[in-house]
Design a protein around this motif. Structure first.
Motif, mmCIF file in Angstrom:
data_model
loop_
_atom_site.group_PDB
_atom_site.id
_atom_site.type_symbol
_atom_site.label_atom_id
_atom_site.label_comp_id
_atom_site.label_asym_id
_atom_site.label_seq_id
_atom_site.Cartn_x
_atom_site.Cartn_y
_atom_site.Cartn_z
ATOM 1 N N TYR A 144 0.853 -1.193 0.000
ATOM 2 C CA TYR A 144 0.000 0.000 0.000
ATOM 3 C C TYR A 144 0.891 1.246 0.000
ATOM 4 N N CYS A 157 -5.850 -5.019 -1.657
ATOM 5 C CA CYS A 157 -6.741 -5.501 -0.584
ATOM 6 C C CYS A 157 -5.898 -6.201 0.482
ATOM 7 N N TYR A 159 -2.533 -6.373 1.727
ATOM 8 C CA TYR A 159 -1.465 -5.414 1.434
ATOM 9 C C TYR A 159 -0.177 -5.603 2.238
ATOM 10 N N GLN A 182 -5.273 -7.292 5.730
ATOM 11 C CA GLN A 182 -6.142 -7.062 4.588
ATOM 12 C C GLN A 182 -7.125 -5.953 4.933
ATOM 13 N N ARG A 183 -7.178 -4.918 4.093
ATOM 14 C CA ARG A 183 -8.073 -3.794 4.380
ATOM 15 C C ARG A 183 -9.519 -4.143 4.072
ATOM 16 N N SER A 184 -9.740 -5.046 3.092
ATOM 17 C CA SER A 184 -11.075 -5.348 2.601
ATOM 18 C C SER A 184 -11.113 -6.775 2.097
ATOM 19 N N ASN A 185 -12.197 -7.497 2.429
ATOM 20 C CA ASN A 185 -12.283 -8.891 2.006
ATOM 21 C C ASN A 185 -13.719 -9.256 1.647
ATOM 22 N N ASP A 186 -13.917 -9.617 0.382
ATOM 23 C CA ASP A 186 -15.191 -10.147 -0.115
ATOM 24 C C ASP A 186 -15.250 -11.598 0.344
#
Length: 282
Positions: A144, A157, A159, A182-186
Motif C-alpha cells: 500500500y 486488498c 497489502y 487485509q483492508r477489505s475482504n469479499d
C-alpha cells in the motif's frame, strides 16, 4: 469438521447477525448492471490457522489451490503486474488494454530499495532476513504505497505480510509464522482464496528458509458479504464440512524462485459442489 470450515462458518454467522448493513449509504462498488453493491460488514476480523495441524482449504466448496498458488507466485516470485503472466482470469476486470493493472501488487514487490546491507526488492529482503537474522521483528512487506495509489487500477486488498519466527520446544526447530493484513475482504469470492494462497506462500518461504510453517494470522479490517451474496452464503454454511485435505510441497525445492504449481501436491481433498454464477462487484 476441518478447523478452516469452522472458522469460516462462525465468521459468516457473525457478519450476518451482527454486521453493519450499508444499504442506502454511499458505496464505490457496483454490479455490472450499474446497481450499487451494498454489503453487510464486520470490522476487525482476526482468524488464526495453524498449518502444523491442517491446511486451511475450505471443504464447503472447492478452492482452486493451484490457481491460488499461481497468483501468489505471480505477485511474489514473478513480481508481475500484467495479467498475461497469470494463468487465471481473476484480474482481467482491472487490466488495461495491454494487460497491466498499474503500479500494484507484483510491481511493488519488484521495486528495489536501498538498505544498509545492499539493494533488495521486498521478496528478496524477506528471504535475506530469514536467512541472516530470523528473530528480527522487522521482517515485513507493504504493497500500500501511497505515492503510487493513483497509478493502481485497484488499491491492494491484501497489502501486508509480517513474518515472525518462533522455536519449537524440544527439537529447537525454527517455526515461521505470519500476519496477513487485509483492508477489505469479499467473504464469498475471496476469503478462503486469500487464506489458501498466503498459507502456501508461508509454506514455500518456510521450506527454503529451513523452517517449519506455523501460524497464519489473517487480520481483516472490513470483512463483508455483498447483498446479492447473502443467500449463497446462507446455503454454503448450511453444508456439512469434510475433514481437511493433506497439502504438501515438493521437498526437493530449496530456492523460492524455482517453485512452480507442479510442486504443489493435494491429497484427500473432499468438497461440496461449487456455487456457480457468483455475481462479482466491480
Amino acid at each position: 469438521m476441518s478447523q478452516c470450515d469452522h472458522i469460516f462458518i462462525n465468521m459468516c454467522r457473525d457478519i450476518l447477525e451482527n454486521g453493519t448493513d450499508t444499504r442506502g449509504e454511499k458505496v464505490r462498488p457496483h454490479w455490472p448492471d450499474g446497481t450499487p453493491a451494498y454489503t453487510i460488514k464486520q470490522f476487525g476480523i482476526c482468524n488464526r490457522y495453524d498449518l502444523r495441524k491442517e491446511f486451511p482449504a475450505l471443504t464447503l466448496r472447492r478452492t482452486a489451490l493451484k490457481s491460488a498458488m499461481d497468483e501468489i507466485l505471480w505477485i511474489w516470485q514473478r513480481k508481475s503486474n500484467n495479467v498475461h503472466d497469470l494463468h487465471s482470469h481473476i484480474w482481467d476486470e482491472w487490466a488495461d488494454e495491454d494487460g497491466s493493472i498499474g503500479k500494484a501488487y507484483g510491481y511493488q514487490m519488484g521495486v528495489k530499495h536501498v538498505y544498509k546491507e545492499g539493494l533488495f526488492d521486498q521478496t528478496d529482503r524477506v528471504l535475506y532476513d530469514l536467512r541472516h537474522n530470523p528473530f528480527s521483528r522487522r521482517i515485513l512487506t507493504n504493497l500500500y504505497v501511497h505515492q503510487d495509489l493513483h497509478e493502481m487500477n485497484l488499491y491492494p486488498c491484501a497489502y501486508s505480510m509480517t513474518f515472525n519466527v518462533t522455536q519449537e520446544r524440544g527439537d529447537g526447530k525454527l517455526v515461521l509464522n505470519a500476519v496477513l493484513n487485509q483492508r477489505s475482504n469479499d467473504v464469498l469470492t475471496a476469503n478462503n482464496w486469500n487464506v489458501a494462497q498466503y498459507a502456501l506462500l508461508l509454506m514455500m518461504i518456510a521450506q527454503v528458509s529451513d523452517m517449519v510453517p506455523g501460524v497464519l494470522v489473517h487480520m481483516i479490517a472490513d470483512a463483508h458479504i455483498y447483498d446479492r451474496h447473502v443467500p449463497l452464503i446462507q446455503e454454503l454454511i448450511s453444508r456439512e464440512p469434510y475433514p481437511a485435505p493433506k497439502v504438501w510441497l515438493n521437498p526437493e525445492v530449496h530456492d523460492f524462485y524455482q517453485f512452480t504449481t507442479d510442486d504443489l501436491h493435494v491429497e484427500n481433498y473432499q468438497y461440496h459442489e461449487q456455487i456457480r454464477n457468483i455475481p462479482v462487484a466491480i
